[in-house]
Scaffold this motif. Structure first.
Motif, PDB file in Angstrom:
ATOM      1  N   LYS A 174       0.865  -1.191   0.000  1.00 27.10           N
ATOM      2  CA  LYS A 174       0.000   0.000   0.000  1.00 27.10           C
ATOM      3  C   LYS A 174       0.900   1.239   0.000  1.00 27.10           C
ATOM      4  O   LYS A 174       2.077   1.179   0.378  1.00 27.10           O
ATOM      5  CB  LYS A 174      -0.899   0.033   1.247  1.00 27.10           C
ATOM      6  N   GLY A 175       0.331   2.368  -0.390  1.00 29.32           N
ATOM      7  CA  GLY A 175       1.101   3.599  -0.480  1.00 29.32           C
ATOM      8  C   GLY A 175       1.732   4.035   0.827  1.00 29.32           C
ATOM      9  O   GLY A 175       2.762   4.716   0.838  1.00 29.32           O
ATOM     10  N   ASP A 176       1.129   3.627   1.943  1.00 25.11           N
ATOM     11  CA  ASP A 176       1.652   4.028   3.258  1.00 25.11           C
ATOM     12  C   ASP A 176       2.727   3.082   3.799  1.00 25.11           C
ATOM     13  O   ASP A 176       3.258   3.300   4.886  1.00 25.11           O
ATOM     14  CB  ASP A 176       0.510   4.110   4.279  1.00 25.11           C
ATOM     15  N   ASP A 177       3.042   2.041   3.047  1.00 24.48           N
ATOM     16  CA  ASP A 177       4.006   1.046   3.542  1.00 24.48           C
ATOM     17  C   ASP A 177       5.452   1.526   3.466  1.00 24.48           C
ATOM     18  O   ASP A 177       6.335   0.926   4.071  1.00 24.48           O
ATOM     19  CB  ASP A 177       3.884  -0.261   2.748  1.00 24.48           C
ATOM     20  N   PHE A 178       5.690   2.572   2.696  1.00 29.83           N
ATOM     21  CA  PHE A 178       7.054   3.053   2.493  1.00 29.83           C
ATOM     22  C   PHE A 178       7.125   4.548   2.754  1.00 29.83           C
ATOM     23  O   PHE A 178       6.191   5.284   2.446  1.00 29.83           O
ATOM     24  CB  PHE A 178       7.508   2.795   1.043  1.00 29.83           C
ATOM     25  N   PRO A 179       8.254   5.021   3.309  1.00 31.72           N
ATOM     26  CA  PRO A 179       8.409   6.467   3.463  1.00 31.72           C
ATOM     27  C   PRO A 179       8.635   7.119   2.094  1.00 31.72           C
ATOM     28  O   PRO A 179       9.630   6.836   1.433  1.00 31.72           O
ATOM     29  CB  PRO A 179       9.654   6.616   4.350  1.00 31.72           C
ATOM     30  N   ILE A 180       7.674   7.909   1.656  1.00 32.16           N
ATOM     31  CA  ILE A 180       7.798   8.654   0.397  1.00 32.16           C
ATOM     32  C   ILE A 180       7.888  10.134   0.737  1.00 32.16           C
ATOM     33  O   ILE A 180       7.032  10.661   1.455  1.00 32.16           O
ATOM     34  CB  ILE A 180       6.588   8.392  -0.531  1.00 32.16           C
ATOM     35  N   THR A 181       8.939  10.791   0.257  1.00 33.39           N
ATOM     36  CA  THR A 181       9.075  12.234   0.459  1.00 33.39           C
ATOM     37  C   THR A 181       9.237  12.895  -0.903  1.00 33.39           C
ATOM     38  O   THR A 181       9.510  12.226  -1.909  1.00 33.39           O
ATOM     39  CB  THR A 181      10.287  12.565   1.348  1.00 33.39           C
ATOM     40  N   VAL A 182       9.078  14.202  -0.930  1.00 33.55           N
ATOM     41  CA  VAL A 182       9.249  14.966  -2.167  1.00 33.55           C
ATOM     42  C   VAL A 182      10.454  15.884  -2.001  1.00 33.55           C
ATOM     43  O   VAL A 182      10.528  16.647  -1.035  1.00 33.55           O
ATOM     44  CB  VAL A 182       7.993  15.783  -2.503  1.00 33.55           C
ATOM     45  N   ALA A 183      11.398  15.791  -2.935  1.00 30.62           N
ATOM     46  CA  ALA A 183      12.598  16.621  -2.871  1.00 30.62           C
ATOM     47  C   ALA A 183      12.234  18.089  -3.019  1.00 30.62           C
ATOM     48  O   ALA A 183      11.362  18.453  -3.817  1.00 30.62           O
ATOM     49  CB  ALA A 183      13.571  16.213  -3.977  1.00 30.62           C
ATOM     50  N   LYS A 184      12.890  18.931  -2.245  1.00 29.06           N
ATOM     51  CA  LYS A 184      12.650  20.374  -2.292  1.00 29.06           C
ATOM     52  C   LYS A 184      13.287  20.968  -3.549  1.00 29.06           C
ATOM     53  O   LYS A 184      14.356  20.548  -3.982  1.00 29.06           O
ATOM     54  CB  LYS A 184      13.240  21.059  -1.057  1.00 29.06           C
ATOM     55  N   ARG A 185      12.604  21.960  -4.095  1.00 31.05           N
ATOM     56  CA  ARG A 185      13.096  22.617  -5.305  1.00 31.05           C
ATOM     57  C   ARG A 185      14.350  23.453  -5.037  1.00 31.05           C
ATOM     58  O   ARG A 185      15.314  23.431  -5.799  1.00 31.05           O
ATOM     59  CB  ARG A 185      11.995  23.514  -5.876  1.00 31.05           C
ATOM     60  N   SER A 186      14.327  24.189  -3.950  1.00 34.93           N
ATOM     61  CA  SER A 186      15.392  25.180  -3.748  1.00 34.93           C
ATOM     62  C   SER A 186      16.049  25.106  -2.374  1.00 34.93           C
ATOM     63  O   SER A 186      16.667  26.049  -1.932  1.00 34.93           O
ATOM     64  CB  SER A 186      14.845  26.590  -3.979  1.00 34.93           C
ATOM     65  N   SER A 187      15.889  23.973  -1.700  1.00 32.89           N
ATOM     66  CA  SER A 187      16.581  23.809  -0.431  1.00 32.89           C
ATOM     67  C   SER A 187      16.946  22.343  -0.231  1.00 32.89           C
ATOM     68  O   SER A 187      16.438  21.464  -0.926  1.00 32.89           O
ATOM     69  CB  SER A 187      15.703  24.296   0.732  1.00 32.89           C
ATOM     70  N   VAL A 188      17.821  22.113   0.730  1.00 34.01           N
ATOM     71  CA  VAL A 188      18.299  20.752   0.997  1.00 34.01           C
ATOM     72  C   VAL A 188      17.173  19.934   1.622  1.00 34.01           C
ATOM     73  O   VAL A 188      16.512  20.385   2.554  1.00 34.01           O
ATOM     74  CB  VAL A 188      19.520  20.790   1.932  1.00 34.01           C
ATOM     75  N   SER A 189      16.972  18.741   1.095  1.00 36.45           N
ATOM     76  CA  SER A 189      15.936  17.851   1.616  1.00 36.45           C
ATOM     77  C   SER A 189      16.499  17.008   2.750  1.00 36.45           C
ATOM     78  O   SER A 189      17.662  17.123   3.125  1.00 36.45           O
ATOM     79  CB  SER A 189      15.389  16.970   0.501  1.00 36.45           C
ATOM     80  N   GLU A 190      15.655  16.150   3.282  1.00 34.55           N
ATOM     81  CA  GLU A 190      16.055  15.256   4.376  1.00 34.55           C
ATOM     82  C   GLU A 190      17.306  14.460   3.986  1.00 34.55           C
ATOM     83  O   GLU A 190      17.423  13.987   2.864  1.00 34.55           O
ATOM     84  CB  GLU A 190      14.897  14.296   4.662  1.00 34.55           C
ATOM     85  N   ILE A 191      18.236  14.331   4.918  1.00 38.43           N
ATOM     86  CA  ILE A 191      19.437  13.509   4.692  1.00 38.43           C
ATOM     87  C   ILE A 191      19.085  12.062   5.051  1.00 38.43           C
ATOM     88  O   ILE A 191      18.706  11.779   6.195  1.00 38.43           O
ATOM     89  CB  ILE A 191      20.623  14.007   5.536  1.00 38.43           C
ATOM     90  N   ILE A 192      19.164  11.180   4.083  1.00 35.46           N
ATOM     91  CA  ILE A 192      18.828   9.771   4.301  1.00 35.46           C
ATOM     92  C   ILE A 192      20.112   9.015   4.635  1.00 35.46           C
ATOM     93  O   ILE A 192      21.063   9.010   3.866  1.00 35.46           O
ATOM     94  CB  ILE A 192      18.170   9.179   3.044  1.00 35.46           C
ATOM     95  N   ASP A 193      20.114   8.420   5.816  1.00 36.30           N
ATOM     96  CA  ASP A 193      21.281   7.660   6.280  1.00 36.30           C
ATOM     97  C   ASP A 193      20.912   6.176   6.273  1.00 36.30           C
ATOM     98  O   ASP A 193      20.023   5.765   7.016  1.00 36.30           O
ATOM     99  CB  ASP A 193      21.620   8.106   7.710  1.00 36.30           C
ATOM    100  N   LEU A 194      21.561   5.408   5.439  1.00 38.23           N
ATOM    101  CA  LEU A 194      21.197   3.997   5.296  1.00 38.23           C
ATOM    102  C   LEU A 194      22.085   3.104   6.147  1.00 38.23           C
ATOM    103  O   LEU A 194      23.276   3.331   6.235  1.00 38.23           O
ATOM    104  CB  LEU A 194      21.316   3.591   3.824  1.00 38.23           C
TER     105      LEU A 194
END
Length: 265
Positions: A245-265
Motif C-alpha cells: 500500500k502507499g503508506d508502507d514506504f516512506p515517500i518524500t518529495v525533494a525540495k526545489r530550492s533547499s536541501v531535503s532530508e538527509i537519508i542515512d542507510l
C-alpha cells in the motif's frame, strides 16, 4: 551510505550520495554557491568530493558545473555524448584540462569504496544516463528525466535501499497549463519526463521489503505540486498489482530550492 537532494526540480538539480570515504554529486544544475551551501549542510567540503556524475547536458543539470569545477577541480564522469554536449554550452566556460572522464552505460566503474552503474534513460539529450551507486551492502539510484521506462529500467532499479525517482508532471495540469503545444508534447513524450502516474507505476515494479526511502524528484514548477505528486504516486502503489500500500514506504518529495532530508542507510 547517505543520500540527499540538494536541489531537485525543472529549474535545477543536484543530488549528493556517498559512503564513509567517498562523496559524489549527481549533476550540478544550480549555482556554485548553492552547491556549497548544500554540501555544508552535509558537513562536506567541495575539495572532499571524489567525483561528479552528470546525467545529461541540459542546463538544469549542468548550470554550475563550470564555476564549481574551476574552483575545486573535481573529476567529472559522463558518457561521450553528454561530454560533447557540455562542451558546446558557452555559459559553462572553459573547463580545466583532464577533468572529464568518459564512461559507458552498462559498464560499472569504481570510485573509492563505491561501485557506480550507469544505465540508459529515454530523454531528448545526446546520451543520457541514470546512476545506481552501491557500497556492497547498500545501494541507491537516481532515475530522473525519463519519458518512459521498460524492463531494462526496472532491472537496474531492483533491490535498492533508496531512490530519487522522477515525478515530473500531472497530465491534466500539463494539458491545461501555459506551455505551448510542442513543449507539452515533448514533456509528455517518450523522450520527455515521467508523469506522477508513470512514476507510481514504475515504483510498483521495483518495490520490495527493504526499500527504505523513496524521494520524488524533478517536479515541474508549472505542471505539478508536492502534495499532488505525493498522493498520486501513493495511490498508484495502493491500486497497483503488488502486495503493498502507499503508506508502507516512506515517500518524500525533494525540495526545489533547499536541501531535503538527509537519508542515512
Amino acid at each position: 551510505m547517505r543520500l540527499c537532494s540538494i536541489a531537485s526540480g525543472s529549474s535545477g538539480n543536484c543530488i549528493y550520495t556517498g559512503g564513509e570515504h567517498t562523496h559524489l554529486l549527481v549533476d550540478t544544475g544550480i549555482s556554485k554557491k548553492r552547491v556549497e551551501e548544500g554540501l555544508k549542510a552535509l558537513d562536506i567540503k567541495g575539495e572532499e568530493l571524489s567525483g561528479i556524475l552528470i546525467t545529461h547536458e541540459h542546463i538544469d543539470h549542468v548550470q554550475g558545473l563550470g564555476v564549481f569545477s574551476r574552483k575545486y577541480e573535481v573529476p567529472i564522469y559522463a558518457t561521450k555524448g553528454t561530454i560533447e554536449g557540455i562542451k558546446k554550452i558557452s555559459s559553462i566556460g572553459k573547463m580545466p584540462e583532464g577533468l572529464f572522464h568518459e564512461i559507458q552505460t552498462d559498464e560499472t566503474f569504481t570510485l573509492g569504496e563505491l561501485k557506480v552503474e550507469p544505465f540508459k534513460i529515454s530523454h531528448d539529450a545526446n546520451e543520457p544516463s541514470g546512476y545506481r551507486i552501491g557500497d556492497g551492502k547498500k545501494s541507491v539510484a537516481v532515475a530522473t528525466d525519463l519519458g518512459k521506462y521498460d524492463d531494462y529500467t526496472v532491472e537496474h532499479l531492483k533491490n535498492l535501499d533508496a531512490i530519487v525517482l522522477e515525478a515530473n508532471h500531472d497530465l491534466k495540469m500539463l494539458e491545461v497549463g501555459p506551455y505551448p503545444y510542442p513543449l507539452k508534447r515533448r514533456v509528455a513524450g517518450d523522450k520527455g519526463h515521467l508523469s506522477n502516474e508513470l512514476s507510481g507505476r514504475l515504483l510498483c515494479d521495483i518495490l520490495h521489503d527493504n526499500l527504505k526511502h523513496v524521494v520524488l524528484g524533478h517536479l515541474s514548477k508549472e505542471n505539478n505540486y508536492e502534495e499532488l505528486a505525493y498522493e498520486t504516486v501513493k495511490l498508484e502503489v495502493t491500486l497497483g498489482d503488488n502486495p503493498y500500500k502507499g503508506d508502507d514506504f516512506p515517500i518524500t518529495v525533494a525540495k526545489r530550492s533547499s536541501v531535503s532530508e538527509i537519508i542515512d542507510l
